[in-house]
Scaffold this motif. Structure first.
Motif: not given
Ligand code: SF4
Ligand code: SF4
Length: 969
Positions: A593-605
């Motif tokens: 869930c944490l990974i998805a939360l970051c990814a759908i808001t463009g918050n990795i990288g």
């Protein structure tokens, strides 16, 4: 260089002592002078804190009617600065004279110590001033405060420069020190002018490091006097406790071969900060209880089983303990109202009771026996009969060699370590989601974040120095969202605190994602180009509107909406998580869930964004990187991939590596119970206290045909050993350690091992050679050089280029670069380069409270202690501050149970019973209790359940049902 008349945009040019100097806009005169090699004396100033300009020692002549304080006055174009004139020197000398005149004479209190770096005395020496305390009033009313076990306060030596106040507030975010009183009676005060030892001070020692006089000084530990630095040997190394990996320097008294004190050392991550464990918790290595000679179990001490009376007793019912007449560590202050005084003995393994079951042996005999017995069991039972537990306290080199020994010597992948008990589920989710188990950014990157979620992490206790950066970021404008069933101190520093019910993280985060998608706060371009499976995720979270998430998690729907809004709109965001996320049977789902939360808001990288599972042990990242796990070779190369196996067979000159994944920690224990695993090599692990449901662990250890334990102390696990090998402590060897940020740092030898204790990798090599592996490593550096060739992530790193601060990996150019802070800027490490979004449905915990066991037990660490306490409970300071086992209860629950602070409580689960003192705490929520797992006399893991997460195989340390009652009830 820019012209002095105009300067260039963003810079100013001025003259300091006749030299033309260019500095960035806003640079102070003191900084510009210092950069130009011009020394201006200071007292109240330290570059790490906001300048206040109160002491006037740094004044300079800028051509104005009055001198200017150079620590606060900014450089201006064309300014003419003179830093030293007879008048300036007279002013500084006069200030020094005034300050020194009422300093206490050094002989007044011989107990008072100083690091020898008293900056005021150094100035006095410079100006030829001697102080005799003659101006000190006979009764100044200020006096000394010796109430802290580690810090001495001499108010008379305080010059009210506020450096300690700023260190405590601005750097550590602890907000303990202020000022109190008026006129000559003004003094620094702890909380509401409480004695320091009774205040909310967490003994981080940052104020001591900041104090320029003898007002705040370290007390000597183990009677090692604190002498001036010039008389001590400085060894730069790294803290041995948590994954933050703070850089520090030990100051060693070579006459006594002992550490006198420790200080934080500059490093890009920790920036010179330490917590109480790093600054004061190093003397365990000097404990007289160190193992110094190999031991072999006596024939008369078979059949095997625990040797301590308190463990031999029926702990499952909690009734049969011996009474040694003392409380834990002789804790005199422990209130035992209603309880049975001294019911649980002493806290550590009783050597007098256990040692007579062993005889001393030579290394040759002990190692010969180890090699022979493990080989026999292997020959008889095959590879599946052998297993090894390595240690995340050991170096990368030791972890690498240990797994190489188990894999090449016994042809099994049955090798694991405490990562299984810590972040195995996070790593499983991260590998599945982004193809890498390491953090995507550093903890310090929070300074670039608009928002950060800290979840399932009691970070002020478990990662104190990292938490100081979280607190500091908030002061600088980052929105902090804290999510945890316990209102830990981070809750005091959060913009939004969500006290969710234990075990409801999936529902809570699905609710957040539901709302983010509904509000259109997703980064659609990022989702389209950098992720896969969004539609399935969206479909799953559709079923978690905030109201349903509230129903499950207990967090109000409006708060869930508020979190979604903040996370989705406050700029780049990082999620930091701890074992409150990972140590569940749904740990992998939680992390998904944490990974998805970051990814759908463009918050990795990108800077200020990413995923950061805060790693527990000092080298849990490195030990995992080195392949000390049953499913991966070094660098997470799959153990069951034939191509990988063949590569390692070639590199290691081995022909028959195990083609299948090995067993994990909990599976090994299960296998031992059934007679599968029969021989074990335990290097620095203490599963008797650290693993769940330890009655089961006890039975498994008793069943082993042969157990060799290599450790620095006689642990509870060693009671089941056939052979005990005396190991070196962290302080007694060279090696590299990889912290939570992926920073690889050199740990240096500080002291010699005691007696016949030996460096761990050498012992591993001796066993390897006795079973015919023919290894020839001369130094830890040799091992590192080999290991780097097999660990692509560590490519380019070497002992020569790690430097004093270590280096982050990956690092294409260590000679010039600190390494990669933000990973995955272009693509992820997955096969298709995309982040794989994995939806998760909320599932309840495995053992819910009921009428018989109505409370939920949560276990974890305390600030002062580490894991099974074998190091910290032998550290004078840490033991003095936190001597006993406690159960933390909400005030209303305590009242209902008839328990007051200090009363002995009996806590029972379906697996066992313990008794320990009550701590009434407003930080708990109703119906929940918290027990730290460090204390053998009240071992929390007697109660925990050994259900595991199906993916990460991590046990459910954070949730089981218990009953609580008065111990005399
Ligand atoms: S030791 Fe740390 S918490 Fe305590 S007063 Fe000093 S700076 Fe503050
Ligand atoms: S934060 Fe961790 S690494 Fe740093 S001093 Fe404390 S225990 Fe050591």
């Amino acid at each position: 260089m820019a012209s002095s008349a105009q300067g260039v945009t963003g810079t100013v040019t001025l003259t300091i002592d006749g030299r033309e100097v260019t500095a960035a806009d806003g640079t102070t005169i003191w900084r510009a002078a210092s950069d130009a090699g011009i020394d201006i004396p200071v007292l109240c100033h330290d570059e790490r804190y906001d300048p206040v300009g109160v002491c006037r020692m740094c004044v300079v002549d800028v051509g104005a009617p009055a001198f200017a304080a150079s620590c606060v006055r900014a450089c201006e174009n064309g300014m003419q600065v003179t830093t030293s004139t007879p008048e300036l020197e007279r002013s500084r000398a006069m200030l020094t004279k005034l300050l020194i005149s009422d300093q206490p004479p050094p002989e007044r209190d011989p107990k008072q110590t100083t690091t020898g770096d008293n900056e005021l005395l150094a100035l006095a020496e410079r100006f030829g001033i001697t102080g005799d305390g003659s101006a000190l009033p006979a009764a100044s009313g200020r006096g000394a405060d010796l109430s802290s076990p580690v810090i001495a306060v001499d108010h008379d030596a305080c010059i009210l420069c506020d450096r300690c106040v700023r260190a405590c507030d601005d750097i550590q975010g602890n907000d303990v020190i202020g000022r109190s009183g008026k006129g000559y009676g003004t003094l620094i005060a702890f909380d509401l002018r409480d004695p320091m030892g009774a205040s909310s001070c967490v003994s981080c020692g940052e104020c001591v490091a900041a104090c320029p006089t003898g007002a705040l000084t370290n007390k000597p530990i183990r009677d090692i006097p604190i002498r001036p630095r010039s008389e001590l040997d400085a060894v730069d190394t790294v803290c041995p406790y948590c994954g933050v990996g703070c850089a520090l320097t030990y100051y060693v008294d070579r006459d006594k071969e002992a550490i006198a004190y420790a200080e934080g050392r500059e490093q890009p991550g920790s920036q010179g900060r330490l917590c109480v464990k790093g600054r004061y918790g190093w003397d365990y290595a000097a404990s007289p209880q160190r193992l110094t000679v190999p031991l072999i179990r006596l024939e008369t001490s078979y059949p095997k089983g625990p040797l301590s009376a308190d463990v031999r007793g029926d702990m499952a019912t909690g009734g049969e303990t011996s009474d040694h007449g003392t409380t834990a560590n002789g804790d005199p202050g422990q209130k035992r109202k209603g309880g049975k005084r001294g019911r649980r003995p002493g806290g550590l393994v009783d050597y007098a009771e256990v040692l007579p079951h062993f005889r001393e042996a030579t290394w040759e005999e002990a190692l010969g026996l180890v090699a022979r017995r493990l080989s026999e069991i292997h020959a008889d039972g095959g590879p599946g009969a052998i297993a090894g537990f390595g240690s995340a306290k050991c170096s990368n080199e030791e972890a690498y060699l240990f797994q190489k020994l188990i894999r090449t010597g016994f042809h099994t992948n049955n090798v694991d370590h405490c990562t299984r008990l810590c972040h195995a589920s996070s790593v499983a989710a991260l590998f599945e989601g982004i193809g890498s188990g390491a953090v995507s950014t550093t903890y310090g990157d929070i300074r670039n974040a608009g928002v950060a979620i800290v979840t399932g992490s009691n970070s002020t206790a478990n990662h104190p120095v990292a938490s100081s950066f979280f607190k500091q970021a908030r002061r600088n404008g980052t929105t902090i969202i804290y999510v945890d069933p316990r209102a830990d101190k981070m809750a005091d520093h959060a913009d939004i605190y969500c006290q969710l019910k234990p075990g409801t993280d999936v529902a809570f985060y699905n609710g957040i994602m539901h709302e983010i998608i509904r509000l259109g706060l997703t980064d659609d371009e990022y989702i389209r180009t950098r992720t896969s499976n969004f539609e399935n995720l969206k479909k799953t979270v559709e079923d978690y509107p905030p109201e349903r998430a509230e129903q499950i998690s207990g967090v109000p729907a409006d708060t869930i909406r508020q979190v979604a809004q903040a996370w989705g709109s406050a700029g780049p965001g990082i999620i930091f998580w701890g074992m409150g996320i990972s140590q569940h049977t749904t740990g992998t789902d939680n992390a998904r869930c944490l990974i998805a939360l970051c990814a759908i808001t463009g918050n990795i990288g990108k800077p200020g964004s990413g995923l950061h599972p805060l790693r527990g042990q000092n080298n849990v990242q490195g030990a995992s990187d080195m392949g000390l796990i049953p499913m991966f070779y070094p660098d997470y190369q799959k153990a069951d991939d034939p191509a990988v196996r063949s590569r390692f067979e070639q590199a290691w000159g081995s022909t028959d590596l195990d083609p299948v994944r090995g067993l994990t920690v909990t599976e090994i224990i299960g296998s031992a119970l059934k007679g599968g695993v029969r021989g074990m090599y335990m290097l620095g692990e203490n599963p008797f206290l650290s693993d769940p449901n330890i009655n089961k662990v006890r039975k498994a250890l008793s069943k082993l045909d042969f157990l060799v334990v290599q450790d620095i102390f006689l642990t509870e696990t060693a009671e089941f050993a056939d052979v005990i090998l005396p190991a070196s402590s962290y302080l007694e060897k060279d090696g590299t350690f990889t912290n939570t940020d992926r920073r690889v740092q050199l740990g240096r030898k500080v002291l010699d091992p005691p007696g016949q204790a030996r460096v761990d990798w050498e012992v591993v090599q001796d066993i390897a050679n006795l079973i015919g592996l023919g290894w020839h490593y001369e130094t830890a550096r040799d091992i590192f050089d080999e290991m780097v060739t097999l660990v692509p992530s560590y490519q380019n790193l070497s002992y020569d280029n790690l430097g004093p601060h270590g280096k982050l990996y990956p690092n294409p150019d260590p000679a010039r670069s600190d390494g990669t802070v933000v990973m995955f800027t272009e693509k992820f490490n997955t096969d298709d380069g995309l982040a794989h979004l994995v939806p998760a449905e909320w599932l309840p915990a495995k053992e819910l409270p009921d009428e018989q066991y109505p409370y939920v037990l949560n276990t974890g660490r305390m600030l002062e202690h580490w894991h099974t306490g074998s190091m910290t409970r032998r550290s004078y300071a840490l033991d003095a501050i936190a001597p006993s086992a406690l159960v933390f209860l909400h005030p209303d629950d305590a009242k209902e149970l008839g328990l007051e602070e200090g009363d002995m409580a009996r806590v029972s689960s379906r697996r066992g019973t313990i008794e320990l003192a009550t701590k009434v705490s407003h930080r708990e929520s109703r119906g929940n209790c918290f027990i730290p797992f460090h204390f053998r006399e009240a071992a929390a893991n007697l109660l925990t359940i050994d259900e595991i997460d199906p993916f990460g195989k991590i046990p459910e340390f954070k949730f089981c049902a218990v009953r609580i009652e008065r111990a005399d009830g």
